[in-house]
Design a protein around this motif. Structure first.
Motif, short mmCIF file in Angstrom:
data_model
loop_
_atom_site.label_atom_id
_atom_site.label_comp_id
_atom_site.label_asym_id
_atom_site.label_seq_id
_atom_site.Cartn_x
_atom_site.Cartn_y
_atom_site.Cartn_z
N TYR A 157 -13.51 0.60 -36.39
CA TYR A 157 -14.49 0.05 -35.46
C TYR A 157 -14.17 0.49 -34.03
O TYR A 157 -15.06 0.88 -33.26
CB TYR A 157 -14.49 -1.48 -35.53
N GLN A 242 -22.69 -6.67 -33.55
CA GLN A 242 -23.20 -6.78 -34.90
C GLN A 242 -22.83 -5.59 -35.77
O GLN A 242 -22.86 -5.68 -36.98
CB GLN A 242 -24.73 -6.93 -34.88
N ILE B 12 -16.55 2.70 -43.64
CA ILE B 12 -16.50 1.52 -42.78
C ILE B 12 -16.80 0.30 -43.64
O ILE B 12 -17.85 0.24 -44.27
CB ILE B 12 -17.55 1.63 -41.66
N PRO B 13 -15.91 -0.66 -43.68
CA PRO B 13 -16.25 -1.88 -44.40
C PRO B 13 -17.07 -2.83 -43.53
O PRO B 13 -16.67 -3.13 -42.41
CB PRO B 13 -14.88 -2.49 -44.73
N ILE B 14 -18.23 -3.20 -44.01
CA ILE B 14 -18.99 -4.28 -43.36
C ILE B 14 -18.78 -5.49 -44.26
O ILE B 14 -19.39 -5.61 -45.30
CB ILE B 14 -20.49 -3.93 -43.24
N GLY B 15 -17.91 -6.35 -43.87
CA GLY B 15 -17.59 -7.49 -44.69
C GLY B 15 -16.34 -7.27 -45.50
O GLY B 15 -15.80 -6.18 -45.47
N GLN B 17 -15.62 -10.15 -44.17
CA GLN B 17 -15.75 -10.91 -42.92
C GLN B 17 -16.22 -9.96 -41.83
O GLN B 17 -15.53 -8.98 -41.52
CB GLN B 17 -14.41 -11.53 -42.53
N HIS B 18 -17.37 -10.23 -41.25
CA HIS B 18 -17.93 -9.35 -40.25
C HIS B 18 -18.95 -10.14 -39.42
O HIS B 18 -19.66 -10.97 -39.98
CB HIS B 18 -18.62 -8.16 -40.94
N PRO B 19 -19.01 -9.87 -38.11
CA PRO B 19 -19.93 -10.67 -37.29
C PRO B 19 -21.39 -10.54 -37.71
O PRO B 19 -22.19 -11.43 -37.44
CB PRO B 19 -19.75 -10.09 -35.88
N ALA B 20 -21.74 -9.42 -38.36
CA ALA B 20 -23.14 -9.24 -38.74
C ALA B 20 -23.50 -10.10 -39.94
O ALA B 20 -24.67 -10.31 -40.21
CB ALA B 20 -23.42 -7.78 -39.06
#
Lengths: 405, 413
Positions: A157, A242, B12-15, B17-20
Motif C-alpha cells: 500500500y 478506501q 494486493i490484498p483487499i481484506g 481487514q481493510h478500510p474499504a
C-alpha cells in the motif's frame, strides 16, 4: 545599519542581521505551526458546516483546544517501528517531508519592511532572486519524502501510494511551472517581492492591478495544480483511504505520522501564500495596510497589518480548497493524468505564448485578459474536437415497467 | 516484499481487514500498474453457525435469531423465515398483517438504499454525500422506531401475523416522513444525473452485462442495473405486493452508475408503495393463533430484500424445532459476479465495485460439510459437488443442466 534599497519603495530590501534573522525564523515557525494546527480545526469545522453536522466542540470553548488535544494525543501514542522497514529511510521520510515545507516559507514576502527603534527589519527570512523557482523546488523536494517514506515502509500500500504521488507530482509540476513562467514573463522577475510590487496600484481608483483579474485562466490552472501538489481531495490519491489504507503513511504512527499530516497542511499554507503573491498582489490592500509604492509605511503596526493581509488572502484560498474538497468525489488515476496532460499542460503552454505575444506587442493590460480568454476557448474547442468529451448529463432515468402476464 | 519481487505483477490484498470493507472478507487483487489482471474472492471470515443454531431452538427462538442474520435487512430475513414456517404450518395471515409487513419491508428498503448511497459516496471519496444521506436516513429510522420500537431489529413479525398494530396517528407520521424522504430522493436523483464528476467516476466501472448477470446469477439491483428485470415482488408476489402498483426499476448502463440509478429509482418506488399501503390499509386483526409445534413438511420462501433475492428453506418434523434451516442471503448470489466486474478495472475502482453490490458478508458466510451417501465425510471439489448434485436430481427425474439455454428470464424491455 539602514541599508535600505530605495529603487522600489515597496521592497525596502533591508538585510537583517543574524540575530534578527534567527528571531524571525523562530517566530515564523511558531506562527506557522500554530496556524497549521488551527487550520486542521478550521477544516473540520468547515466540513461540518458543509455536511450539516456540529463539528468538534468538546475540547475547550467551541472546540478551540482541539489542536492541543490532537498534538498531545499524537505525542503520547506509541511510536512503533515495524520490524520489516528500512530504519534509516523510515526515519528520514517524515523529516524530508516537513523540512522543505517549512523551508519554503522562508522566501515568502509576507509583510514588507518595518522600522523598529531606528533599525530596518524585513519581515521575510530570505529575499532571494529566484524565489519562484525555489518554491517550485521545495514543493518537489517534499514529494521525495513521501516516496522515501513509502518505499522504506516496505508495504505494498505504501509503495503504491508513494509511486502515485511521484507520478502525480510529475504530472502537475509541469503546468504549475508553466503558469509561473507566464506570470514571471509579465512581472519581469523571479523575485516574489517584485511580482507583488508589479501588482500594486489601482485601475479607476478601485480595482487593484492584481494578476487574477488579467490572468484568470492562469489562476485557475494554478489552483488545480496546488490542489494536486498538496495531495488534497479531489487529488488525494496517494493516501486514498478506501484503496490504499493510508498510502505512504500506512506504517507510520505517533508524531512521525503527525509530521506527514502537519507537512500536508504546511504545504497548503505555503502554496496559498504563494498564490496570494502571484495572483492577489501579496500584501496589497488598497493602500490601507501602508502598501502603496508611493507611500509605503514602515511603522510596526503597518507591518503587522500587511502580515495579516497576506494570511487573510491565503486563508481565502484555503477556504476555496476546503470547499472543493468537500464538494467533489476523488478523481481516479487515469482521470487525474488525463486532466493534467490533455487539458492543463496545453493550456498553460498556450498561456506562455499568449502572454509572450502580448508582452512583445507592448499591449495594454487588458490584452492579457483577452489572451487568457482566447486560450481557454481554444482548449475547450480542442477538447471538444478531439473527443475528450465527458460522459455528460444523463437526465432520463430508465424506469422499465414489467408487465406481469 | 515488493522490492524483491521479480514479476511485474503485484498482489494486493483487499481484506480481510481493510478500510474499504465494512466486514471481513478477502479479495486478492493482482495488479499490473494500476490495472487489475486477476482477482479472487475468499469467503468465510464471519461464519456464525446461525443455521445450525436454529435447529437447536424452538421456532419462535429461531425467528429472533434469524432476524439477526443481517443488521440492515433484518426484516427481510425474518419475513422470509416466517413465511416459510407459515407455509409449513398452513397458516393464513390476516390481510392487515401482510400490509404491515410490507410497510416495514419498504421502509427498510428506503433505509438500506439511503445507507448504500452514503457508503458509495464514501468509497469514491465523497464524504459529503455520506453525511447527507445518513442524515436523511434518520427520518426513516425514526419512523421504524415509531412503528416497531426499534431502529434496527424491528421484531415486528411473529408466526401468524405481526406483533404490533399500526394506529392512525402513526400512519400520519409515516406519510409526513415519506414526503420528506421523497423530496430528498429527488434531490439525490438530480445529483446522480447532473453531477459530471460523479457520473464520470461511476460510469463504465464494474461492468456486468446482461448475459453475464444472468449467467452468474446476480440478483437485486445488481441484476436490474444490467437490464435483468428480476424482482420477486413482481415475479412471485408475497405479503401485500400483489395489491400494489409499482414499477421494477431497471437500467441499461450495466455498471456502478446503473446500480446507483436503480437504487435511487427504487427509493422513489418505495415511497410510492408506502403511500399506497397506508391508503389501502385493511381493517381487522393483525395475528392468528399459531401452533407451538409445526407439522412435518418443508417450504421454500423467497423475499426481495434491498440487496436482492433472499431465500429461506425450512423443514419441520412435527416438533417445536425446525429440522433444517437454510439461508441464502442475496450477497451470496452477487459476490461471484464481483470478480467478473473487477476484471481489467483499476485498483481505484475496487472499493466502489465491491460496495456496488451492497455486500453483507456476515449474512453470506455459510459452511458446507460433505456427507457422502456411502457414509463418511470428505472433501469434494466444486466440480465433483456440482456433478453429484446433477446426478442426485437426475435420479429423481429433474434435469436443470440445460436450464440457461431453454429458459431465459428477465429479458430487458
Amino acid at each position: 545599519m539602514n541599508r535600505i534599497v530605495f529603487d522600489n519603495p515597496l521592497l525596502l530590501a533591508a538585510a537583517n542581521g543574524p540575530l534578527a534573522t534567527l528571531l524571525l525564523i523562530v517566530g515564523l515557525i511558531i506562527v506557522m505551526l500554530t496556524v497549521v494546527s488551527y487550520l486542521i480545526l478550521f477544516e473540520r469545522w468547515i466540513a461540518a458546516q458543509i455536511q450539516d453536522r456540529v463539528g468538534p466542540n468538546r475540547a475547550g470553548p467551541f472546540g478551540l483546544l482541539q489542536p492541543v488535544a490532537d498534538i498531545v494525543k499524537l505525542f503520547i501514542k506509541e511510536d512503533f517501528t515495524p520490524s520489516h522497514v528500512d530504519r534509516k529511510l523510515y526515519w528520514l521520510g517524515p523529516i524530508w517531508v516537513i523540512a522543505p515545507a517549512i523551508i519554503g516559507m522562508a522566501v515568502l514576502p509576507i509583510g514588507g519592511t518595518v522600522v523598529v527603534a531606528g533599525h530596518a527589519f524585513r519581515l521575510q527570512v530570505a529575499s532571494i532572486d529566484v524565489a519562484a523557482l525555489f518554491l517550485l523546488m521545495t514543493g518537489s523536494m517534499g514529494v521525495y519524502g513521501l516516496v522515501v517514506g513509502g518505499w522504506a515502509s516496505d508495504t505494498k500500500y505504501s509503495v503504491l501510494g508513494a509511486l502515485r504521488s511521484a507520478s502525480q507530482l510529475i504530472s502537475y509540476e509541469v503546468p504549475a511551472g508553466l503558469v509561473v513562467v507566464s506570470i514571471v514573463l509579465v512581472a519581469g522577475s523571479l523575485r516574489l517581492e517584485t511580482i507583488a510590487a508589479h501588482q500594486a496600484g489601482l485601475w479607476w481608483g478601485w480595482l487593484p492591478h492584481w494578476l487574477i483579474f488579467t490572468q484568470p485562466l492562469a489562476f485557475l490552472i494554478f489552483i488545480v495544480c496546488i490542489l494536486a501538489e498538496c495531495n488534497r481531495l479531489p487529488f488525494d490519491l496517494p493516501e486514498a483511504e478506501q484503496e490504499l489504507i493510508g498510502g505512504f503513511h500506512t506504517e507510520y504512527s505517533s508524531m512521525k505520522f503527525g509530521l506527514f499530516f502537519l507537512a500536508e497542511f504546511t504545504n497548503a499554507v505555503v502554496a496559498s501564500l504563494l498564490t496570494a503573491v502571484l495572483f492577489l498582489g501579496g500584501f496589497g490592500f488598497w493602500g490601507l495596510a501602508g502598501d502603496q509604492p508611493a507611500g509605503v509605511q514602515t511603522q510596526w503596526y503597518f507591518g503587522l497589518a500587511r502580515v495579516a493581509v497576506s494570511f487573510g488572502k491565503a486563508g481565502l484560498i484555503i477556504l476555496l480548497m476546503m470547499q472543493i474538497r468537500w464538494t467533489l468525489p476523488r478523481f481516479r488515476f487515469d482521470q487525474l493524468a488525463k486532466l493534467a496532460w490533455q487539458v492543463l499542460v496545453p493550456a498553460s503552454l498556450l498561456l506562455v505564448f499568449a502572454n509572450g505575444i502580448v508582452l512583445w506587442l507592448h499591449a495594454p493590460p487588458w490584452a492579457y485578459l483577452l489572451g487568457n480568454v482566447a486560450v481557454a476557448l481554444l482548449v475547450a474547442v480542442g477538447a471538444w474536437l478531439l473527443g475528450g468529451r465527458v460522459t455528460g448529463r444523463q437526465r432520463t432515468l430508465v424506469l422499465a415497467e414489467r408487465s406481469h402476464a | 516484499m515488493v522490492s524483491k519481487s521479480r514479476s511485474e505483477n503485484v498482489q494486493i490484498p483487499i481484506g480481510p481487514q481493510h478500510p474499504a470493507l465494512k466486514e471481513p472478507e478477502s479479495f486478492l487483487i493482482t495488479l499490473q500498474g494500476e490495472r487489475i489482471t486477476k482477482s479472487g474472492v475468499r469467503l468465510g471470515y464471519n461464519h456464525r453457525g446461525i443455521e445450525k443454531a436454529c435447529e437447536q431452538r424452538t421456532y419462535i427462538q429461531a425467528m429472533y435469531l434469524i432476524e439477526r442474520v443481517c443488521g440492515i435487512c433484518s426484516h427481510s430475513h425474518s419475513t422470509a423465515f416466517v413465511q416459510a414456517v407459515e407455509e409449513v404450518a398452513g397458516l393464513q395471515i390476516p390481510r392487515r398483517a401482510s400490509y404491515i409487513r410490507t410497510l416495514i419491508g419498504e421502509l427498510e428498503r428506503v433505509h438500506s438504499h439511503l445507507l448504500w448511497l452514503g457508503v458509495a459516496g464514501h468509497e469514491i471519496g465523497f464524504d459529503t454525500l455520506l453525511m447527507y444521506t445518513w442524515r436523511d436516513r434518520e427520518v426513516v429510522m425514526d419512523l421504524l422506531a415509531l412503528l416497531t420500537g426499534n431502529r434496527v431489529n424491528y421484531g415486528i413479525n411473529t408466526f401468524g401475523g405481526v406483533r404490533r398494530d399500526v394506529d392512525a396517528a402513526q400512519m400520519e407520521q409515516v406519510l409526513k416522513g415519506v414526503d420528506i424522504l421523497e423530496e430528498r430522493t429527488k434531490y439525490y436523483i438530480t445529483v446522480a444525473t447532473d453531477e459530471v464528476t460523479l457520473i464520470n467516476r461511476l460510469s463504465n466501472v464494474g461492468k456486468l452485462a446482461h448475459d453475464d448477470a444472468v449467467r452468474l446469477g446476480a440478483v437485486g439491483p445488481t441484476a436490474r442495473a444490467a437490464g435483468v428485470a428480476r424482482d420477486i415482488r413482481k415475479d412471485d408476489p408475497y405479503a401485500a405486493y400483489a395489491d400494489l402498483d409499482f414499477n421494477v426499476v431497471t437500467a441499461t448502463q450495466a455498471d456502478v452508475y446503473g446500480r446507483t440509478l436503480v437504487r435511487v429509482g427504487e427509493l422513489l418506488e418505495s415511497c410510492k408503495m408506502i403511500r399506497q399501503i397506508i391508503k389501502n390499509m385493511p381493517d381487522g386483526p393483525v395475528t392468528v393463533k399459531a401452533p407451538r409445534k409445526v407439522q412435518a413438511g418443508e417450504a421454500f420462501s423467497r423475499y426481495e430484500a434491498p440487496r436482492g433475492e433472499d431465500v429461506h428453506y425450512v423443514r419441520g418434523n412435527g416438533s417445536d424445532k425446525p429440522e433444517r434451516v437454510k439461508v441464502r442471503a442475496p450477497t451470496m448470489a452477487n459476490v461471484q459476479a464481483v470478480a467478473h466486474m473487477l476484471q481489467d478495472g483499476y485498483l481505484a475502482d475496487v472499493p466502489i465495485v465491491i460496495a456496488a453490490i451492497d455486500p453483507c458478508f456476515s449474512c453470506t458466510d455459510r459452511l458446507i460439510g460433505v456427507a457422502r451417501e456411502s457414509g463418511g465425510r470428505g472433501i469434494m471439489t466444486w466440480e465433483q459437488a456440482r456433478q453429484a448434485g446433477i446426478e442426485w436430481h437426475r435420479a429423481r427425474g429433474i434435469d436443470f443442466t440445460r436450464l440457461n439455454e431453454t429458459f431465459r428470464c428477465g429479458e430487458p424491455r
